[in-house]
Write an enzyme that holds these catalytic residues in place. Structure first.
Site, PDB file in Angstrom:
ATOM      1  CB  ILE A 184      -0.977   0.027   1.208  1.00 59.06           C
ATOM      2  CG1 ILE A 184      -0.202  -0.122   2.526  1.00 59.06           C
ATOM      3  CG2 ILE A 184      -2.031  -1.056   1.071  1.00 59.06           C
ATOM      4  CD1 ILE A 184      -1.068   0.005   3.772  1.00 59.06           C
TER       5      ILE A 184
ATOM      6  CG  ASP B 115      11.425  13.512   4.459  1.00 59.04           C
ATOM      7  OD1 ASP B 115      11.422  14.540   3.736  1.00 59.04           O
ATOM      8  OD2 ASP B 115      11.163  12.383   4.019  1.00 59.04           O
TER       9      ASP B 115
END
EC number: 2.7.11.1
Length: 415
Positions: free
Chosen positions: A15, A128
């Site tokens: 996924i 990030d």
């Protein structure tokens, strides 16, 4: 034949992808609950998943931090099983035609600042910060923003003494260039200020739909990063935030004014946006743009269905000369029958709360997202699944993601 990890979790389809490794849909066989399973090949040159799982464990208990169910090794793979979450903010941004209202941006900003503050309180920086790494919860937690992916996180101070890491230069860019701070572009060691500056660019991305340094072309990635850096540094904050409340420029100016080892005033930044929220007359009802679109789509589907039934009814009467011109109830009495409405076909709104549609592609990408938003849909779709594109602006010198091949899970097979 089914694939299992930890002798308890059934492995399903892929996924998404994280900074290191791939993410699969899974099932907790004992509890009957769906989970997310992250796999990383142990033969990867720079294994990171065991480090990331340790950071997740340190973060456990924080608001908006996914729960870790199990970590370990299974065959040729390092494994981390965690709580399944909903769509990312990048998914939702695409669903909302790549524009969020001011209310939604401010609701998100409040929670996102708090998530970053919590990570910093645990002695780590994320490195990030981007829309893909913030996910919404599912079910009762559907309005809660989660922060994920600690594959690039780094400890910035000693847990006992709080001694800050030293200032360094000539560092390679780590993170995603689009949202990287100017100091990161300049090769300066990242610290708390850089996470918050990145968040400022994310908020303006939500406001504008895109940032001025997107779409720049170059022969190599290195040259592209340099062009992004040049454009970012040559764009004044006031120009970037023009047409939007001054609080966004104030936020970015504050972040850029911080020194390397300064502790940011998170409360000040939150209050900055909360005051704006109240002045705008908004209500903390946690109704986001995607909630409104979902409601509108459901109502439009109902209207379309009523119109279809009316059209079929008119067509049926027009084909029967004996009943032409008569109301539908009268024609039913003439035939000695009861008037029966045609069956209603299933629409996306008629699914049960915990049903997840199968992934689709092409023109139905947006429909895929709309069908699963805040219905308890379990699939965490990555932005690349929706757009058919991948963000290639992310770079880390040690990043070599492991790919999962079905043939490599022989030791995990249970018959």
């Amino acid at each position: 034949m089914e694939l299992r990890v930890g002798n308890r979790y059934r492995l399903g389809r892929k996924i998404g992808s994280g900074s290191f490794g791939d993410i699969y849909l899974g099932t907790d066989i004992a509890a009957g609950e769906e989970v997310a399973i992250k796999l990383e090949c142990v033969k990867t040159k720079h294994p990171q998943l065991h480090i990331e799982s340790k950071i997740y464990k340190m973060m456990q208990g924080g608001v908006g931090i996914p729960t870790i169910r199990w970590c370990g090794a299974e065959g040729d793979y390092n494994v981390m099983v965690m709580e399944l979450l909903g769509p990312s903010l990048e998914d939702l941004f695409n669903f909302c035609s790549r524009k969020f209202s001011l209310k939604t941006v401010l609701l998100l900003a409040d929670q996102m600042i708090s998530r970053i503050e919590y990570i910093h309180s645990k002695n780590f920086i994320h490195r990030d910060v981007k829309p893909d790494n913030f996910l919404m919860g599912l079910g009762k937690k559907g309005n809660l923003v989660y922060i994920i992916d600690f594959g690039l996180a780094k400890k910035y101070r000693d847990a006992r003494t709080h001694q800050h890491i030293p200032y360094r230069e000539n560092k390679n860019l780590t993170g995603t260039a689009r949202y990287a701070s100017i100091n990161t572009h300049l090769g300066i060691e990242q610290s708390r200020r850089d996470d918050l500056e990145s968040l400022g660019y994310v908020l303006m991305y939500f406001n504008l739909g895109s940032l001025p340094w997107q779409g720049l072309k170059a022969a190599t990635k290195r040259q592209k990063y340099e062009r992004i850096s040049e454009k970012k540094m040559s764009t004044p904050i006031e120009v970037l935030c023009k047409g939007y409340p001054s609080e966004f420029a104030t936020y970015l100016n504050f972040c850029r004014s911080l020194r390397f080892d300064d502790k940011p005033d998170y409360s000040y930044l939150r209050q900055l946006f909360r005051n704006l929220f109240h002045r705008q007359g908004f209500s903390y009802d946690y109704v986001f743009d995607w909630n409104m679109l979902k409601f509108g789509a459901s109502r439009a589907a109902d209207d379309a269905e009523r119109e279809r039934r009316d059209r079929e009814e008119r067509l049926r009467h027009s084909r029967n000369p004996a009943t032409r011109g008569l109301p539908s109830t009268a024609s039913g009495r003439l035939r000695g029958t009861q008037e029966v409405a045609p069956p209603t076909p299933l629409t996306p709104t008629s699914h049960t709360a915990n049903t997840s549609p199968r992934p689709v592609s092409g023109m139905e990408r947006e429909r895929k997202v709309s069908m699963r938003l805040h219905r308890g849909a379990p699939v965490n779709i990555s932005s690349s699944d929706l757009t058919g594109r991948q963000d290639t602006s992310r770079m880390s010198t040690s990043q070599i993601p492991g790919r999962v091949a079905s043939s490599g899970l022989q030791s995990v097979v249970h018959r």
